[in-house]
Scaffold this motif. Sequence first.
Motif, mmCIF file in Angstrom:
data_model
loop_
_atom_site.group_PDB
_atom_site.id
_atom_site.type_symbol
_atom_site.label_atom_id
_atom_site.label_comp_id
_atom_site.label_asym_id
_atom_site.label_seq_id
_atom_site.Cartn_x
_atom_site.Cartn_y
_atom_site.Cartn_z
ATOM 1 N N LYS A 35 -27.400 -43.855 -31.957
ATOM 2 C CA LYS A 35 -27.857 -45.187 -31.324
ATOM 3 C C LYS A 35 -27.411 -45.254 -29.834
ATOM 4 C CE LYS A 35 -28.100 -48.251 -35.264
ATOM 5 N NZ LYS A 35 -29.518 -48.264 -35.460
ATOM 6 N N GLN A 38 -29.901 -43.272 -28.014
ATOM 7 C CA GLN A 38 -31.283 -43.841 -27.917
ATOM 8 C C GLN A 38 -31.204 -44.860 -26.652
ATOM 9 O OE1 GLN A 38 -32.803 -45.776 -31.669
ATOM 10 N NE2 GLN A 38 -32.007 -44.223 -32.706
ATOM 11 N N LYS A 39 -30.027 -45.550 -26.652
ATOM 12 C CA LYS A 39 -29.701 -46.561 -25.522
ATOM 13 C C LYS A 39 -29.776 -45.748 -23.991
ATOM 14 C CE LYS A 39 -27.375 -49.937 -28.303
ATOM 15 N NZ LYS A 39 -25.931 -50.578 -28.847
ATOM 16 N N GLU A 335 -34.287 -48.850 -34.425
ATOM 17 C CA GLU A 335 -34.222 -49.631 -33.327
ATOM 18 C C GLU A 335 -35.479 -49.714 -32.653
ATOM 19 O OE1 GLU A 335 -30.843 -50.319 -29.754
ATOM 20 O OE2 GLU A 335 -30.787 -48.617 -31.259
ATOM 21 N N LYS A 339 -38.184 -52.803 -31.639
ATOM 22 C CA LYS A 339 -38.677 -53.044 -30.352
ATOM 23 C C LYS A 339 -40.132 -53.229 -30.394
ATOM 24 C CE LYS A 339 -38.562 -53.804 -25.730
ATOM 25 N NZ LYS A 339 -38.236 -54.918 -25.179
ATOM 26 N N GLU A 411 -27.850 -55.959 -39.670
ATOM 27 C CA GLU A 411 -28.381 -56.615 -38.371
ATOM 28 C C GLU A 411 -30.012 -56.237 -38.125
ATOM 29 O OE1 GLU A 411 -27.802 -56.407 -33.383
ATOM 30 O OE2 GLU A 411 -26.298 -55.633 -34.770
ATOM 31 N N GLU A 412 -30.172 -54.892 -38.343
ATOM 32 C CA GLU A 412 -31.686 -54.657 -38.242
ATOM 33 C C GLU A 412 -32.363 -55.110 -39.341
ATOM 34 O OE1 GLU A 412 -31.003 -50.074 -36.362
ATOM 35 O OE2 GLU A 412 -31.372 -50.413 -38.680
ATOM 36 N N GLN A 415 -33.007 -58.963 -38.435
ATOM 37 C CA GLN A 415 -33.967 -59.021 -37.311
ATOM 38 C C GLN A 415 -35.370 -58.919 -37.838
ATOM 39 O OE1 GLN A 415 -33.075 -56.283 -33.985
ATOM 40 N NE2 GLN A 415 -35.089 -56.646 -32.812
#
Length: 548
Positions: A35, A38-39, A335, A339, A411-412, A415
């Motif tokens: 991750k 990715q960020k 992620e 988005k 969390e995902e 979301q």
Amino acid sequence: MQNVPFDFWMFLAGLGVFLFGMRHLEEGIKGLAGKSFQKIIKRFTNKSWKGILTGTFVTAILQSSSMVTLLVLAFLGAGMLSLKNALGVVLGANLGTTFTAWIVATLGFKMNIADFSFPLLALGILSYLFLESRPFLKNLGMFLIGFGLLFLGLDFMKDALDAVADQIDMTVVSKFGLWAFLILGLVVTALIQSSSAMIVIILSALNAGLVDVYQAFAMIIGANIGTTSTLLLGSIAGTADKKRLALANVIFNATTAIIIFIFLKPVVDKVYLIFEMSDPLMELVLLNTLLNLAMIFLFLPFLGVFQQFLKRRFKNAEPSGETLYIKNITTEFPEVALKAIKEELNLVYKYVQDFIQNCFVVSGKNQKSSGWKSLFQTAVNLNEKYDKIKRIEDELTTFYLQLQEQNLTEEESEQLTSNMIVLRSLVYSAKDIKDVAHNIKYVLESEDQIALEILNKLQAFISQKTDEGVQYFQETSTAKVNLERLIEENESFYNDIISYLYLHIKSRSKNDVSISTITNLIKQTVSSMNNLSIAFNANQKSTGALKE
């Protein structure tokens, strides 16, 4: 001297172990910091030169240009990265792959690498097997296994070639000239699908004295062309963006390779003189790095023009469907997928807002339509708008089911659930109005002044609410949704307008619009705005702006 047979199986096993090690290394790093990378790609690619630096850095760490390319495609499809900047990342990824060669040349031929790999394998395997409940340590074990296998495979290949180095006659190939070595490097790399593995084979051959530095560099140039086959094969049934990146990668590598190959001997001699290198292995990895640097300097000034050239290509391969973002990506990177869903929902809100306002003819002029053509055209357009919303709902729901199959974090998952509540609520809001669209048309065509006045009030109400809702779908918005307050406002409006209706009920004639029609119109309008309020609330939850 006794001839020693070439241990083909030992060499092939070494190649297999090396490739298997690369896979484990990649998986381990993905687990440790996937991750984070990715960020980094998302944050530091707003300029082409930043994309190059980011692509170089991430590929050097991940040890996989294919992995980086998949990430780039995901961000490109989700609208988070422009094609121009994606091209910069691909250029950087090609440079980043040379890092493997530096590690191998520096460590792999300077020490007993089999002994070096044993502690890594021992610690890695034990961590992976017995620390499964500790994800960080398990992924660290995977990383150590990959590193250990990488060097163990290199040792097998090196030993297999060293044993027969003085018995192999390369004149069969060399008599055809350097281009034969280029073709050899290209073909073998395309077959094994790994430029890193091919470079290790070339370094082993150079170390064993099977080839000289000119022949080795010719094979390196061929390997740089051959490595494009991985993305090329993957793009055959891929999206237009994937085909464009594959074509760009072929053009980048092939053009640079041909130019450098034409001047191969002068380039090798010049590098030798300038850097005064006595170790042919180090000179070869430096030449490999300079080859990829040349590619960057050659194409960086023209990335804007190149982007326009690519966008005109493969238009027939554009994915079908109403969605703009999710149809271009896979669910492999949750992620990024989330988005993309978020961007789609922003568009869905605009479509729903447009549909509702068009149903109420929110032009401020409650004029009757003139002529049969206007009447039928309006109905057709409204049906088309609603059908588009439903098609997008179907595509998003299918994507949602595919994304659920991925290994999502808590969390995902939350979301994703919130996003689907947003979608359903928006569609329900549109359906509430669609169900009374014929009532709206009937009121517009009537002479009932009370009904028309109520319709005006409903228009003003939905115009205010839908315009207000835009702020809740803006990424930079700091507005907080108070769902209870919004519902109370809607119910208060409902009570006020019902009171207004019953206040004037005695003055109505038998030819006026029926009370049931008007009350149903009021009820469905308020229900629509309640569903919008639920969508606003769920949308903020999905972004983390609203804490439960």
